[in-house]
Structures are given as C-alpha cells and as structure tokens.
Design a protein around this motif. Structure first.
Motif, PDB file in Angstrom:
ATOM      1  N   TYR A  68      -7.763   3.843   2.380  1.00 33.94           N
ATOM      2  CA  TYR A  68      -8.211   3.685   0.994  1.00 33.94           C
ATOM      3  C   TYR A  68      -7.073   3.141   0.131  1.00 33.94           C
ATOM      4  N   GLU A  69      -5.878   3.720   0.251  1.00 35.23           N
ATOM      5  CA  GLU A  69      -4.752   3.266  -0.566  1.00 35.23           C
ATOM      6  C   GLU A  69      -4.283   1.878  -0.146  1.00 35.23           C
ATOM      7  N   ARG A  70      -4.417   1.561   1.131  1.00 32.48           N
ATOM      8  CA  ARG A  70      -4.056   0.211   1.590  1.00 32.48           C
ATOM      9  C   ARG A  70      -5.001  -0.815   0.974  1.00 32.48           C
ATOM     10  N   LEU A  71      -6.288  -0.494   0.927  1.00 25.80           N
ATOM     11  CA  LEU A  71      -7.257  -1.398   0.311  1.00 25.80           C
ATOM     12  C   LEU A  71      -6.990  -1.564  -1.185  1.00 25.80           C
ATOM     13  N   ARG A  72      -6.375  -0.575  -1.784  1.00 23.23           N
ATOM     14  CA  ARG A  72      -6.052  -0.649  -3.209  1.00 23.23           C
ATOM     15  C   ARG A  72      -4.733  -1.381  -3.460  1.00 23.23           C
ATOM     16  N   GLY A  73      -4.176  -1.962  -2.405  1.00 25.18           N
ATOM     17  CA  GLY A  73      -3.017  -2.838  -2.553  1.00 25.18           C
ATOM     18  C   GLY A  73      -1.673  -2.168  -2.472  1.00 25.18           C
ATOM     19  N   LYS A  74      -1.625  -0.899  -2.099  1.00 22.00           N
ATOM     20  CA  LYS A  74      -0.343  -0.202  -2.074  1.00 22.00           C
ATOM     21  C   LYS A  74       0.413  -0.446  -0.770  1.00 22.00           C
ATOM     22  N   ILE A 768      -9.301  -4.680   7.035  1.00 21.69           N
ATOM     23  CA  ILE A 768      -8.280  -3.654   6.805  1.00 21.69           C
ATOM     24  C   ILE A 768      -7.314  -4.059   5.698  1.00 21.69           C
ATOM     25  N   LEU A 769      -7.230  -5.388   5.423  1.00 20.33           N
ATOM     26  CA  LEU A 769      -6.341  -5.894   4.376  1.00 20.33           C
ATOM     27  C   LEU A 769      -7.111  -6.418   3.170  1.00 20.33           C
ATOM     28  N   ALA A 770      -8.404  -6.107   3.096  1.00 19.21           N
ATOM     29  CA  ALA A 770      -9.215  -6.595   1.977  1.00 19.21           C
ATOM     30  C   ALA A 770      -8.817  -5.907   0.680  1.00 19.21           C
ATOM     31  N   GLN A 771      -9.434  -6.339  -0.398  1.00 17.54           N
ATOM     32  CA  GLN A 771      -9.150  -5.755  -1.715  1.00 17.54           C
ATOM     33  C   GLN A 771     -10.263  -4.788  -2.088  1.00 17.54           C
ATOM     34  N   TRP A 772      -9.871  -3.671  -2.644  1.00 19.75           N
ATOM     35  CA  TRP A 772     -10.831  -2.670  -3.094  1.00 19.75           C
ATOM     36  C   TRP A 772     -11.761  -3.286  -4.152  1.00 19.75           C
ATOM     37  N   PRO A 773     -13.048  -2.922  -4.144  1.00 17.35           N
ATOM     38  CA  PRO A 773     -14.008  -3.549  -5.056  1.00 17.35           C
ATOM     39  C   PRO A 773     -13.598  -3.471  -6.527  1.00 17.35           C
ATOM     40  N   ALA A 774     -13.853  -4.566  -7.215  1.00 17.48           N
ATOM     41  CA  ALA A 774     -13.644  -4.654  -8.664  1.00 17.48           C
ATOM     42  C   ALA A 774     -14.763  -5.539  -9.208  1.00 17.48           C
ATOM     43  N   PRO A 775     -15.978  -4.985  -9.382  1.00 12.94           N
ATOM     44  CA  PRO A 775     -17.148  -5.805  -9.748  1.00 12.94           C
ATOM     45  C   PRO A 775     -16.977  -6.611 -11.028  1.00 12.94           C
ATOM     46  N   GLU A 776     -16.321  -6.020 -12.046  1.00 12.43           N
ATOM     47  CA  GLU A 776     -16.087  -6.710 -13.325  1.00 12.43           C
ATOM     48  C   GLU A 776     -17.363  -7.369 -13.838  1.00 12.43           C
TER      49      GLU A 776
END
Length: 937
Positions: A68-74, A768-776
């Motif tokens: 989860y944290e990896r998907l959030r870019g950390k 595994i390296l995708a970005q966590w959703p940000a629908p905006e």
C-alpha cells in the motif's frame, strides 16, 4: 497487444511466475532516493522454522501495508531476515547427530559450530522460500541473519557498552533451568501446564525440646516437591499466626539431613493454607529465594541440591545422605528418583502424615499423599519440568532500560494499537525483573567477557582488548556462555540498517551513571550523525507483531532503541491476535487442529488466504480459521477474473489515465464517484490500521458496485453501435474503474491483480509500481442519485420477492402514487433499466387498484405491487405466520438460556457462542417474517 484471458483462473501458475519476476527485477524496493521513507522490519522467524498459520497472518498484514505504501509513492523498505534461534537450532543439529549415533560433545566447540553453519547453508532457508509463496514483497537483496558478521559486531558492542555503563552485570540468582537443554531460559519461554500431582504432609521435629502450645513437638509442612527438603534452610510462619508465635526464632532438625534450620516469620506463609507452616528452599523456589533474602541468607549461602541435569548433588554443608547422590529428581525409566526415596524414608521414620479418606463402606483409608492438580512450569523447547536453579548468570538492568519506553508510550510518542494493550504493557514494564541474558549453549553470540584465574572479569569487544585491560602475562579464559537470542533480535530495527558502522556515535555518553538523551559525542545530533539507510529509515515507521511477543521482542526493541540510538525504534506498534481453530480452540499439534497455510495456498491460492487473513483481522482480536471463507475469497478472485473477461470481450482494456475520464452517462458518473468513495474508505481504514475495514471496502466495491451493478448497467450500451459516443465513453470509464480496482486490491491480492493488469493491455510498468488512485473528478449528484435509486428499488424488490416466494424473473406491475423528483426523472428516462433490473413493468404513476399487494421502498418512494393472481395470499400468510411463531419461540428459549448466569459460566465457550449465533439468526428471521407479513397487508 492484449492477451486474451483464459476461461479459468489458475492461481498456482500465476503466483510462481509473477513472484519470480518481481524478485528478479528488484521491484520490491524500487530506487526512490527522494521519496518519503516508510520502513517495517519483519519479526525474524527462527532459521529452523517453517511457515505456520501465525506467520501467514503476521506477514500478510505487513505485506498489505508495505505494498500500500509503495503504491503511494514512498521509499518502502521491508527488512527481512531470520534469527539464529540459539536453543532451537542447536536442538535440531544435535537431534540429527543423535540419529547418526553421534553427539555434540564428540567435537570441539569450534567444530560443532561449523556443523551448525553447514546445516544453516543447506536447510536454513525453508521459511524464507515459504514467505515467497505467500507473496511477501520483502527486500531480499538485503536479507539479514542475526549471526552475520555485521550483526555480531552490533551485539558485542551493545553488551560492552551496557557493561561499561553499569547496566549489565553478573549475579547469582535463581533462573528457570531446563535440565534437558542444560541452559537457563527466560520466564517468557516457560509454559505452565496443570498436571496431576500430590500434596505430601511432613513432620519437621522441633529442636532443643521445644513444643507447641498444643504439645506437639514438630511442625507440619505440606509440599508438592518433597525432594527439595534436602536443601531446606528454614520453615516460615506468618508473623500474625498466634499458633506459632512461641517457636519463631527457634529451630527444627531437618529430617534425613540433620540440618538445624530456623523457624522464621514471613508474610509469605498463609495461615489459611494447610498448616500455615511453609518449608523454605531458597535455592530451588522463586518465592523461597525472596523469603531467604529477607531472612538474611545471601545468595552465595543458599544451598543447591541438584546438578545441571536435575540429579541430586551434595550441598555445600555436606549433609545430603550418600544414598540420594546421583538420583534424578523424579522417577525416570522405571527407576525411583529422589522424590520417591524421600517419601519412603520419611514414612519409615514415622514423619509422613497420611492423607485419610473414606471408602464406599465408610471405612477410613490412609494414603501417602493428597492428590492435587498442580500448575507446573515446562520449558517450551525442552518439554521437561523447569527447575528453579541457583547459578551465576549475566543480567541486564531492565528496570532502568524500561524507563524511556514507558515514558514514550505514556506520552503517545509510541502508539500501541489496539490501545487496550497499553495496560498490559505498563503492568509488565513497571514491574520488570532483571533480564537474564546468558545461555549455556555453543551456538550463538559468545559473551565478550574474559576471566582471570583470580576471578577478575574483563569485558571488551575483542580478546586483544580484554588482554590490554588485564595487562600482560595475565591468563584469560573467555566465558563459555552465549547471549539470549532475544538480546540480539532486540537490535533488529537499526542493526539491520548498518549500525554501528553507519554512524559516528549515536549512543549517548553516560553522565554520572546511565542516562538517556538525544545528544551524542561532539555535540552532534542523532540524526546528523547517521548516514545512508540508517539515517533515512530509522526510526522505522511501524512494527507489526503478535501480542505474544510484546515482551519477548517488542519491549526489548524499545529498550535498545532508546539506549543505542537515543530514540524510539518505530512510531507505531500493531499487535494482532492469534489464529485459532474453527471452534475457537488454540491450535496445537497434540490436538490435531493445526492448519497448514501452504496446504491452503495449494488448494485456494495465496491471494485467497491473504484476503482471508486481512478481512478477519479486527484490531487484535483472535481469528477463527474458516476454510469456507478462504474458499469464498477464491470465488471472489474468480468473480474478478470473469468480470475482466467480460470487459475484455467488450473492448474494455487498460486505461492510460490516473485521473478519471470525462463522463456524461449516469452509470459512468456513478462508478467514478464510487471509486472515489472506496479510495477514501480504504485510506481511512489503513490510517487506523483497520485491515478488516480496508478489505471489506474493496471487496464490497468490487463484487457489488462494479461486478453486480455497474457491469449490468452498462450492458445495453454495448448492444448498439460500438463507436457511438456513449460506448466510447463507457469503455474508457470501465477500463479506468477496473484499473482502480486492481490497484486498490493489489496489497491484498497481489498475484491476480498483477496478472490482470498486464492481460488487459500493454503497460509501461508493473502494477506493483503503479500509482495509488487519485480520481480528481467531480460527479453530478443528480446523475448518481438516479443510479442509487434504481439499485435501491431493484434490491428491495428482489428481497420482497424472495420473502414471498415469488420467482426472481417474474415481471410485476407497480404503482407509484406520489413520485419524488428522482423517481419521475428515472421512470421517464430509464424505464428499460427498471424493467431489466427490478423486473417491474409497467410502472404506473397513480394509485394502485384495491386488493392484496406488497410495498417496496426506493429512497423516499413507496411502490405498491398488486399480488392478486401472483401468489395464494391466504396460504402465504399461513406459511409466514407458522415460520414466525417458530422463530419467536426459539428466540425466546435462547434468550432465557443466555440470560441464565449458570449457562454462561458452565457451558463450553463454543456452546455459548453457538447459542448467541442462533439467537441472532432467529431474531433476524422474526424481523424478516414480520416485514413479509406486513407487505401482504
């Protein structure tokens, strides 16, 4: 090019292929030097271990968080490694040697340790390979072992620093001694079992012609361990017990040995228990040890009557009769031990007070002892009764080291989740005893202490440094003992990151004795002194562990974090419960109720097992194993697979946008809004470490919102022109929504989501390296209200049909007398959807005709659906009333049973729980049947 999905979902092939790909390509720790750090360390499993269901829970939760944290870019680092497991590993190797008619003592220490390293090289990787099967995305490139050279350096430095600061010392105290393993073990490694035993009553003759007020010339003592009388040093009575006030300060002559021992007054003696007289054996009982100290016996003066194998040896005063020497403490292999001989000799001397009972004829029968159920300590590794044993060991001043952790938890600097565990933490830490850290083994970190012939001790990091302390010409011998395994694992959060090499000095200098501050040598701050991984990833972000190692490991990491690093080891500590058998019983091999997680993975796939673990983990409560639910989550994976196949067959594929695509159709706006709601729900749950809530959010969204409703709502769009604007828009939104599902579900089900991610279209990177959703995205409430209204109407109509036994596919006429605005709009524009989903046609705006009917509510609207000719009203009423009466009767009976305190106290827990579940079921039935009758009017 998109690859067509197969008709069946095969987890085994997918899991093996993707895990190998992730690991080979270093995807568990992508290069993110400028990203915010997120760090967790795994509780290092024993190198001897294999994956059990507790490991599956513990590591699933950690992997959910790290993915989860990896998907959030950390810069998400999951430190992995194994523990050298001193006792367990030595046992494994010695057992293998015994199978070859060989033994450890046939070798030098160095040669035996070499054999252990050989074993580790060939057999020590079992559990790490099994963690891979579970899908754990650990940084294997930096795998650690607590006996690695850099780790050994950290361990030795810590010991020497503690010694120099006066926080580690050698002392003669009672320890939990395992006679099978011939080593001390900690309190935490002792398992108390209740076994059948005996209570013997003995006469201890008073010396010097002294008698009690009642004329007796002896004191009666009772014991469950008569063999230890050979090392008795006193008899204690309560200072308020008037029966014995006249003999306090007098003496008894200890039978068999002739030892003259005092009668002392001590609160430990309970006047209400037995005769009120207690034999005191300070060298073989923890309570007696404290009584002995209060009576003025120095530990060095306390008598020891057993050797390392629990055989009788001569005491320092030489008074143990020769016939006892060499006997084992208990009967063994059919040969009487010291216990049996003591009882026999006391009986022969007339000093055994018989236990008298009456037989069925009322006749008195004498027995040597009174049968009792006795709480008895066993070693969790050796499996034999633990012997309190007086010996010299190394101790850490845990009370001093506990001060900073206590303050950190109390102030909230370290958060324990669930918070309910804080009380347990404080109770243990505030009453903590000295920590015995020496073990009598060959495998482990050898204690860096050297002794001169005159007994002087020199502690240093190397033999050369110790010799320099002792001076030239002083012969030195290194301590034979090794350190407790938990001593080394307490350094795990920072030694795995390079400490002490990656620091100038982060341990505070002692000023006037041990103290703890954030200052370091030369005035440098702790943070500026650290470099590389240590600087970025310490303190760790989170620790996840079972509550059962809160004191074994978690608390000790706090102590060593503050001591060595000057600060907390992590921000939060999450304690999860145990995985229990389906009936709530603790799993054990002896009960035959152990569940093999690898077997579940073979049968249902790792994704299904992982999702079960996360979905059932509710803030530290124990989890009941339920294979049917694991199977259910395999069905969930299949449902997602089939939904992806449907999408693929309709030209819906990979999305190229993080932001939600533009949408005009109500169904598309609705699903975009639902994605946003699901994202927010998961983020809140993960922030609160509510794994069950996060899993439930993505489960409900995927199964209900996307698969059951959205795909059904958009089917008509693809029945017409594939290139029409609605079809183009819908393919874009559906592909985007499915992508968001794959990303949100990935931490829980990494394998199927990665597979679908690639099968639905060409991707520039792995999931595994995708970005966590940000629908905006902003969606029209007017549009989403329409869809919510249709779903509400459909759900309630289906439920009403089911209650009344009407076929699901039956089309029914419906009347709506006073429609709301949303009802008017929907009926005008989407009557086809109402007919297809709710199976209502025609829908008439106006009053319903007179006659039997049922009511269905959708939002604010109340639909009336005539039932004349649809069902037999009278028969249906009779059926419902009969079922209602039966459930009411059963519910009343269950309420009475559960309100009876005797039932709750005496019944088995599983019986009480079943009664509660049955009551909930019947209460629900009463509510449902009452509503069904009300529908019929």
């Amino acid at each position: 090019m998109t690859e067509t999905l197969s008709t069946t979902f095969d987890p085994a092939e997918i899991e093996a292929r993707w895990y190998a790909h992730w690991e080979a390509n270093g995807l568990f720790r992508p290069e993110r030097p400028d990203a915010e750090a997120f760090t967790i360390v795994n509780p290092p499993p024993n190198v001897t271990g294999s994956l059990h269901i507790g490991h599956a829970l513990d590591n699933t939760l950690q992997d959910v968080v790290i993915r989860y944290e990896r998907l959030r870019g950390k810069d998400a680092l999951w430190v992995v490694g194994t523990d050298h497991a001193g006792i367990a590993t030595q046992m494994v190797v010695e057992r293998q040697m015994e199978a070859r008619q060989d033994k450890r003592t046939n070798y030098s220490r160095e040669d035996f340790v070499a054999k252990v390293w050989e074993w580790k090289a060939t057999s020590g990787g079992t559990i790490t390979n099994q963690l891979r099967r579970l899908g754990c995305s650990m940084d294997w490139s930096r795998e650690q072992f607590t006996m690695d050279p850099h780790f050994t350096k950290a361990v030795i430095k810590t010991f020497v620093d503690l010694y120099n600061d006066g926080l580690i010392y050698r002392d003669k105290r009672l320890v939990n001694w395992d006679p099978k393993l011939k080593t001390a073990i900690s309190d935490l490694e002792v398992e108390t079992q209740t076994i059948a035993g005996s209570f013997w009553h003995l006469k201890y003759p008073l010396a010097d012609g002294v008698t009690l007020p009642d004329g007796r010339d002896y004191l009666e003592v009772a014991t469950t361990r008569p063999e230890t009388m050979l090392a008795d040093m006193a008899v204690a009575v309560n200072p308020a017990d008037e029966r014995y006030a006249s003999v306090v300060g007098k003496h008894v002559i200890l039978p068999l040995t002739g030892r003259r021992i005092p009668v002392i007054a001590d609160e430990h003696a309970d006047p209400e228990l037995g005769s009120g007289c207690v034999k005191i054996t300070p060298g073989h009982d923890f309570n007696d040890f404290e009584v002995g100290k209060r009576a003025g016996f120095a530990p060095a003066e306390m008598l020891n009557m057993l050797d390392a194998e629990a055989n009788v040896c001569q005491t320092a005063d030489g008074l143990v009769p020769e016939e006892f020497l060499g006997l084992h403490r208990f009967k063994r292999d059919g040969v009487d031990g010291a216990r049996e001989l003591v009882v026999a000799r006391m009986k022969a001397l007339g000093l055994l007070i018989p236990h008298v009972t009456k037989n069925k004829d009322g006749e008195e029968v004498e027995h040597d002892a009174e049968p009792r159920q006795i709480a008895t300590p066993f070693g969790d590794r050796g499996g034999v009764v633990i012997e309190p044993w007086l010996t010299d060991q190394w101790y850490v001043n845990a009370a001093e080291l506990a001060k900073k952790p206590i303050a950190a938890v109390r102030s909230g600097d370290i958060q324990i989740v669930p918070k309910t565990w804080e009380k347990t933490f404080f109770n243990w830490m505030e009453n903590i005893q000295p920590w015995c850290v020496s073990r009598q083994l060959w495998w482990g970190h050898r204690i860096p202490a050297w002794f001169a012939e005159d007994g002087r001790c020199f502690v240093a990091e190397t033999a050369e440094a110790a010799q320099a302390l002792a001076g030239e010409g002083v012969a030195l011998t290194q301590d034979e003992d090794v350190l407790d395994t938990w001593f080394s694992s307490a350094l795990w959060p920072f030694a795995t990151l390079g400490w002490p090499d990656e620091t100038t000095s982060v341990r505070p200098e002692p000023v006037e004795g041990p103290h703890f501050s954030s200052e370091v040598k030369d005035g440098a701050s702790t943070s500026s002194a650290r470099t590389g991984l240590l600087q970025k990833h310490f303190p760790n972000s989170l620790l996840i562990s079972g509550f059962d190692i809160l004191f074994f490991w978690d608390a000790r990491m706090m102590m060593m974090g503050f001591y060595n690093m000057g600060q907390k080891p992590w921000d939060r500590l999450y304690l999860h419960g145990l995985v229990r058998a389906a009936d709530g019983a603790k799993m054990s091999k002896s009960k035959g109720n152990v569940v093999d997680p690898l077997g579940l993975i073979d049968q249902y796939g790792a994704d299904a097992l992982r999702f079960f673990m996360a979905a059932m983990e509710s803030q530290g409560r124990d989890i009941k194993m339920d294979e049917k639910r694991v199977e259910g989550y395999r069905n969930f994976a299949t449902k997602l697979w089939n939904a992806a196949r449907f999408c693929q067959s309709n030209g819906i594929g990979a999305s190229d946008t993080i932001k939600a695509p533009p949408a005009r159709l109500a169904a598309n706006q609705w699903i975009i809004g639902e994605v946003g709601s699901c994202v927010a729900e998961i983020e809140k749950a993960m922030a609160d470490l509510r794994f069950d809530a996060a899993a439930n959010a993505i489960y409900q969204f995927t199964w209900s919102k996307f698969c059951d409703w959205y795909l059904e709502l958009i089917k008509p769009v693809f029945a017409g022109d594939a290139d029409s604007p609605p079809a183009v828009e819908t393919r874009a939104v559906a592909g985007w929504a499915l992508d968001q599902i794959l990303v949100m579900l990935h931490p829980f089900m990494p394998f199927i989501t990665e597979e679908l991610w690639h099968k639905l279209g060409a991707r520039p990177y792995e999931l595994i390296l995708a970005q966590w959703p940000a629908p905006e995205a902003e969606v029209s409430k007017e549009a989403t209200d329409v869809i919510d209204w249709v779903i509400d109407l459909t759900t309630n109509t289906r439920s009403a049909k089911n209650e009344l036994g009407i076929a699901p596919g039956a089309k029914l006429a419906a009347f709506l007398a006073a429609p709301s605005n949303v009802a008017t709009r929907t009926i005008e524009r989407s009557s086809a959807a109402i007919e297809r989903l709710a199976r209502l046609t025609p829908v008439t705006i106006g009053e319903a005709p007179a006659g039997p009917a049922m009511q269905v509510i959708a939002g604010e609207d109340v639909f009336v659906i005539p039932l004349e000719g649809i069902i037999d009203i009278a028969a249906e009423k009779a059926r419902l009333e009969k079922a209602l009466a039966a459930s009411q009767k059963e519910a009343k009976s269950l309420e009475g049973r559960l309100s009876n305190p005797a039932f709750a106290e005496k019944a088995k827990p599983e019986a009480v729980e079943k009664a509660r579940a049955d009551l909930a079921h019947h209460a629900g039935e009463v509510e449902r049947l009452t509503a069904a009758l009300a529908r019929l009017g």
